[in-house]
Design a protein around this motif. Structure first.
Motif, PDB file in Angstrom:
ATOM      1  N   ALA A   1       0.786  -1.236   0.000  1.00  0.00           N
ATOM      2  CA  ALA A   1       0.000   0.000   0.000  1.00  0.00           C
ATOM      3  C   ALA A   1       0.820   1.290   0.000  1.00  0.00           C
ATOM      4  CB  ALA A   1      -0.931   0.001   1.214  1.00  0.00           C
ATOM      5  N   HIS A   2       2.148   1.196  -0.033  1.00  0.00           N
ATOM      6  CA  HIS A   2       2.960   2.423   0.036  1.00  0.00           C
ATOM      7  C   HIS A   2       4.356   2.120  -0.494  1.00  0.00           C
ATOM      8  CE1 HIS A   2       4.121   6.170   2.659  1.00  0.00           C
ATOM      9  NE2 HIS A   2       5.164   5.868   1.885  1.00  0.00           N
ATOM     10  N   THR A   3       4.622   2.561  -1.725  1.00  0.00           N
ATOM     11  CA  THR A   3       5.980   2.409  -2.277  1.00  0.00           C
ATOM     12  C   THR A   3       6.381   3.687  -3.005  1.00  0.00           C
ATOM     13  OG1 THR A   3       5.586   1.683  -4.572  1.00  0.00           O
ATOM     14  CG2 THR A   3       5.355   0.000  -2.863  1.00  0.00           C
ATOM     15  N   HIS A   4       7.692   3.891  -3.067  1.00  0.00           N
ATOM     16  CA  HIS A   4       8.247   4.977  -3.887  1.00  0.00           C
ATOM     17  C   HIS A   4       8.983   4.265  -5.029  1.00  0.00           C
ATOM     18  CE1 HIS A   4       7.605   8.093  -0.666  1.00  0.00           C
ATOM     19  NE2 HIS A   4       7.592   7.000   0.066  1.00  0.00           N
ATOM     20  N   LEU A   5       8.205   3.644  -5.896  1.00  0.00           N
ATOM     21  CA  LEU A   5       8.724   2.676  -6.872  1.00  0.00           C
ATOM     22  C   LEU A   5       9.772   3.242  -7.823  1.00  0.00           C
ATOM     23  CD1 LEU A   5       8.272  -0.230  -8.141  1.00  0.00           C
ATOM     24  CD2 LEU A   5       6.619   0.881  -9.662  1.00  0.00           C
TER      25      LEU A   5
ATOM     26  N   ALA B   1       2.078   3.291  -5.905  1.00  0.00           N
ATOM     27  CA  ALA B   1       3.408   3.836  -6.200  1.00  0.00           C
ATOM     28  C   ALA B   1       3.330   5.354  -6.265  1.00  0.00           C
ATOM     29  CB  ALA B   1       3.914   3.283  -7.524  1.00  0.00           C
ATOM     30  N   LYS B   2       4.315   5.997  -5.643  1.00  0.00           N
ATOM     31  CA  LYS B   2       4.320   7.459  -5.566  1.00  0.00           C
ATOM     32  C   LYS B   2       5.419   8.047  -6.445  1.00  0.00           C
ATOM     33  CE  LYS B   2       3.302   6.776  -0.684  1.00  0.00           C
ATOM     34  NZ  LYS B   2       1.858   6.995  -0.662  1.00  0.00           N
ATOM     35  N   SER B   3       5.137   9.194  -7.040  1.00  0.00           N
ATOM     36  CA  SER B   3       6.208   9.974  -7.672  1.00  0.00           C
ATOM     37  C   SER B   3       6.916  10.697  -6.521  1.00  0.00           C
ATOM     38  CB  SER B   3       5.614  10.966  -8.669  1.00  0.00           C
ATOM     39  OG  SER B   3       4.880  11.966  -7.981  1.00  0.00           O
TER      40      SER B   3
ATOM     41  N   ILE C   1      -1.612  10.996   3.224  1.00  0.00           N
ATOM     42  CA  ILE C   1      -0.627  11.823   3.938  1.00  0.00           C
ATOM     43  C   ILE C   1       0.480  10.988   4.564  1.00  0.00           C
ATOM     44  CG2 ILE C   1      -0.284  13.579   5.727  1.00  0.00           C
ATOM     45  CD1 ILE C   1      -3.101  14.325   5.637  1.00  0.00           C
ATOM     46  N   HIS C   2       1.738  11.444   4.425  1.00  0.00           N
ATOM     47  CA  HIS C   2       2.843  10.951   5.249  1.00  0.00           C
ATOM     48  C   HIS C   2       2.725  11.750   6.553  1.00  0.00           C
ATOM     49  CE1 HIS C   2       4.591   9.407   1.539  1.00  0.00           C
ATOM     50  NE2 HIS C   2       5.608   8.895   2.198  1.00  0.00           N
ATOM     51  N   ALA C   3       2.268  11.096   7.617  1.00  0.00           N
ATOM     52  CA  ALA C   3       1.897  11.843   8.824  1.00  0.00           C
ATOM     53  C   ALA C   3       2.660  11.393  10.068  1.00  0.00           C
ATOM     54  CB  ALA C   3       0.395  11.672   9.074  1.00  0.00           C
TER      55      ALA C   3
ATOM     56  N   ASP D   1      -0.223   7.637   6.626  1.00  0.00           N
ATOM     57  CA  ASP D   1       0.854   6.665   6.596  1.00  0.00           C
ATOM     58  C   ASP D   1       2.001   7.060   7.533  1.00  0.00           C
ATOM     59  OD1 ASP D   1      -0.883   6.526   4.358  1.00  0.00           O
ATOM     60  OD2 ASP D   1       0.625   5.523   3.148  1.00  0.00           O
ATOM     61  N   HIS D   2       2.690   6.073   8.069  1.00  0.00           N
ATOM     62  CA  HIS D   2       3.796   6.198   9.055  1.00  0.00           C
ATOM     63  C   HIS D   2       3.255   6.201  10.481  1.00  0.00           C
ATOM     64  CE1 HIS D   2       7.585   6.303   6.997  1.00  0.00           C
ATOM     65  NE2 HIS D   2       7.120   7.141   6.094  1.00  0.00           N
ATOM     66  N   LEU D   3       2.866   7.399  11.020  1.00  0.00           N
ATOM     67  CA  LEU D   3       2.158   7.504  12.298  1.00  0.00           C
ATOM     68  C   LEU D   3       2.943   7.092  13.545  1.00  0.00           C
ATOM     69  CD1 LEU D   3      -1.234   6.058  10.947  1.00  0.00           C
ATOM     70  CD2 LEU D   3      -0.751   8.464  11.455  1.00  0.00           C
TER      71      LEU D   3
ATOM     72  N   THR E   1       5.839  -1.765   2.325  1.00  0.00           N
ATOM     73  CA  THR E   1       7.318  -1.750   2.339  1.00  0.00           C
ATOM     74  C   THR E   1       7.914  -0.355   2.435  1.00  0.00           C
ATOM     75  OG1 THR E   1       7.408  -1.624  -0.074  1.00  0.00           O
ATOM     76  CG2 THR E   1       7.560  -3.838   0.919  1.00  0.00           C
ATOM     77  N   ASP E   2       7.192   0.676   1.896  1.00  0.00           N
ATOM     78  CA  ASP E   2       7.784   2.018   1.786  1.00  0.00           C
ATOM     79  C   ASP E   2       9.009   1.981   0.869  1.00  0.00           C
ATOM     80  OD1 ASP E   2       8.063   4.739   2.225  1.00  0.00           O
ATOM     81  OD2 ASP E   2       9.099   4.538   4.137  1.00  0.00           O
ATOM     82  N   LEU E   3       9.087   0.999  -0.032  1.00  0.00           N
ATOM     83  CA  LEU E   3      10.262   0.847  -0.900  1.00  0.00           C
ATOM     84  C   LEU E   3      10.812   2.203  -1.344  1.00  0.00           C
ATOM     85  CD1 LEU E   3      12.231  -0.520  -2.920  1.00  0.00           C
ATOM     86  CD2 LEU E   3      10.326  -0.686  -4.505  1.00  0.00           C
TER      87      LEU E   3
HETATM   88 ZN    ZN Z   1       6.854   7.061   1.987  1.00  0.00          ZN
END
Ligand code: ZN
Length: 427
Positions: free
Chosen positions: A81-85, A150-152, A251-253, A274-276, A326-328
């Motif tokens: 659910a959260h990657t910086h591919l 995947a995030k830009s 949000i990266h929070a 996300d994070h928290l 993963t937060d890859l």
């Molecule tokens: Zn992230």
């Protein structure tokens, strides 16, 4: 007697079939069917039930296939659910410096940190980024991942953010893994605008977001809300601008300090926060009330040797849908392995095996608004599933750091089948 129906693929005799479906209520909480079977037709789950029923209901024709999963676990495909591919370069030097005790500021001073990845990504061509992304996706598929977000965010200019999102689009159209794209132009301030934040804010809100939306390159808009990145006020402006253009907020929070990020997530009706690590009590309450999903990232805590963990148990007890990802990324979590995150979710965040399985299937689907389509084995859903060579579900996070995936089925097709070591002996 009703006539038998032809299907494309049958998986039968599963020791444990984990449906994750809310329509199968039993003790494990995973919708488990012992000695279970699944029938798949035209890329969708057609039927789920007891193996003994299969031969009475279905037949296979010439092109159909059957997998015997005796003694094995069958479950939905994993969802990251959260990657910086998409990024270029790597930061193993920085990894070594951090082990030796250098601070992030010192590492940045020596040319490392996030801006070094931005430099490398800006200098990479579309084709280079495509090939890096493809190799990462291949590794993820072998680990059982069938969908990911995947995030830009390593371009930080109109041209480079568009380049990254177009690479994601090309990968989405060619790779078996489904990719849910997120615009994260608000990852950090690029070095040319560090002294002129207002200018970059204008660029994000007036140029980047409208263009990303117009070209339909992202579904979500994310922001790194943190004292050192985007303030609460700036984050809100960006997410509201995204909403005006149809981009749903994420949000990266509260990763590095308690900043009210979770409260903001509830206020703007974010799909996930996300994070928290530093989420407040009030933040948890508001997330529960507004049904904001939590995406926790144990890889980052592990890789950065952070002592502070997000209060996963408290969130679960308050009814927040908790997922793990993963937060890859090359700086704080260089891994494609979601199964490793499941083990870390257990040992670090004190989640139990059932919860880490929910966290990487149905809850992960919810965090990206895909729960009607994937995340559980219900008739009609996309046929994304795994056959794992393990005796029961608790074994998955327990035996860590090795691969248990025997088959990955994506949209009803066999996407991966583990090739075996031939066991040749010394002559
Ligand atoms: Zn992230």
């Amino acid at each position: 007697m009703a006539s038998k129906i032809s299907v494309d693929l049958i998986i039968k005799n599963a020791g444990e079939l984990l449906t994750l479906s809310s329509s199968f209520k039993e003790d494990s909480g995973l919708g488990m069917i012992q000695d279970g079977a699944v029938a798949i037709k035209e890329g969708r789950i057609f039927w789920v039930g007891k193996a003994g029923e299969v031969s009475k209901k279905f037949f296979l024709d010439r092109d159909s296939r059957e997998i015997d999963a005796a003694g094995k676990v069958v479950m939905p495909g994993l969802i990251d659910a959260h990657t910086h591919l998409i990024f270029a370069g790597s930061r193993e030097n920085e990894f070594e410096q951090r082990i030796q005790g250098l601070s992030y500021q010192e590492i940045e001073g020596r040319g490392g940190g996030i801006l070094s990845t931005v430099e490398a990504t800006r200098h990479s061509s579309f084709d280079e980024l495509f090939s890096l992304g493809k190799r990462r996706l291949d590794r993820m598929l072998c680990k059982g991942v069938t969908t990911l977000e995947a995030k830009s965010g390593y371009g930080l200019s109109l041209r480079d953010e568009m380049k990254i999102l177009k690479v994601m689009k090309a990968l989405r159209e060619s790779h078996l893994i489904d990719i849910v794209p997120t615009f994260l132009g608000a990852h950090t301030f690029p070095k040319e605008f560090r002294e002129n934040r207002a200018h970059y804010m204008g660029l994000l809100i007036e140029e980047m977001i409208p263009q990303v939306a117009q070209e339909r390159l992202a579904e979500f808009c994310d922001v790194f809300c943190e004292e050192k990145a985007f303030t609460l006020e700036e984050s809100k402006k960006i997410l509201e601008a995204g909403k005006r253009y149809g981009l749903k907020p994420k949000i990266h929070a509260d990763q590095l300090s308690p900043g009210g990020g979770a409260e903001l997530a509830a206020e703007v009706n974010a799909c996930s926060a996300d994070h928290l690590e530093y989420v407040s009590q009030e933040g948890i309450n508001k997330m529960a009330e507004k049904r904001v999903a939590a995406v926790l990232l144990p890889g980052a805590s592990f890789f950065l040797s952070m002592k502070r963990y997000p209060p996963a148990r408290e969130m679960i007890e308050r009814g927040v849908a908790v997922s793990l990802a993963t937060d890859l990324n090359p700086g704080s979590s260089m891994t494609e392995s979601l199964p490793m995150m499941m083990t870390m979710g257990c040992t670090m965040f004190k989640m139990i095996p059932r919860e880490v399985i929910q966290a990487t299937t149905i809850h992960a689907a919810r965090s990206m608004g895909r729960e009607k389509e994937i995340g559980s084995l219900d008739a009609g859903k996309q046929a994304d599933l795994l056959v794992l060579d393990i005796p029961n579900y608790r074994y998955l996070p327990y035996h860590f750091g090795v691969d248990h995936v025997e088959y990955v089925i994506k949209k009803g097709e066999i996407a991966y089948h583990r090739s075996y070591f031939l066991g040749r002996e010394r002559s």
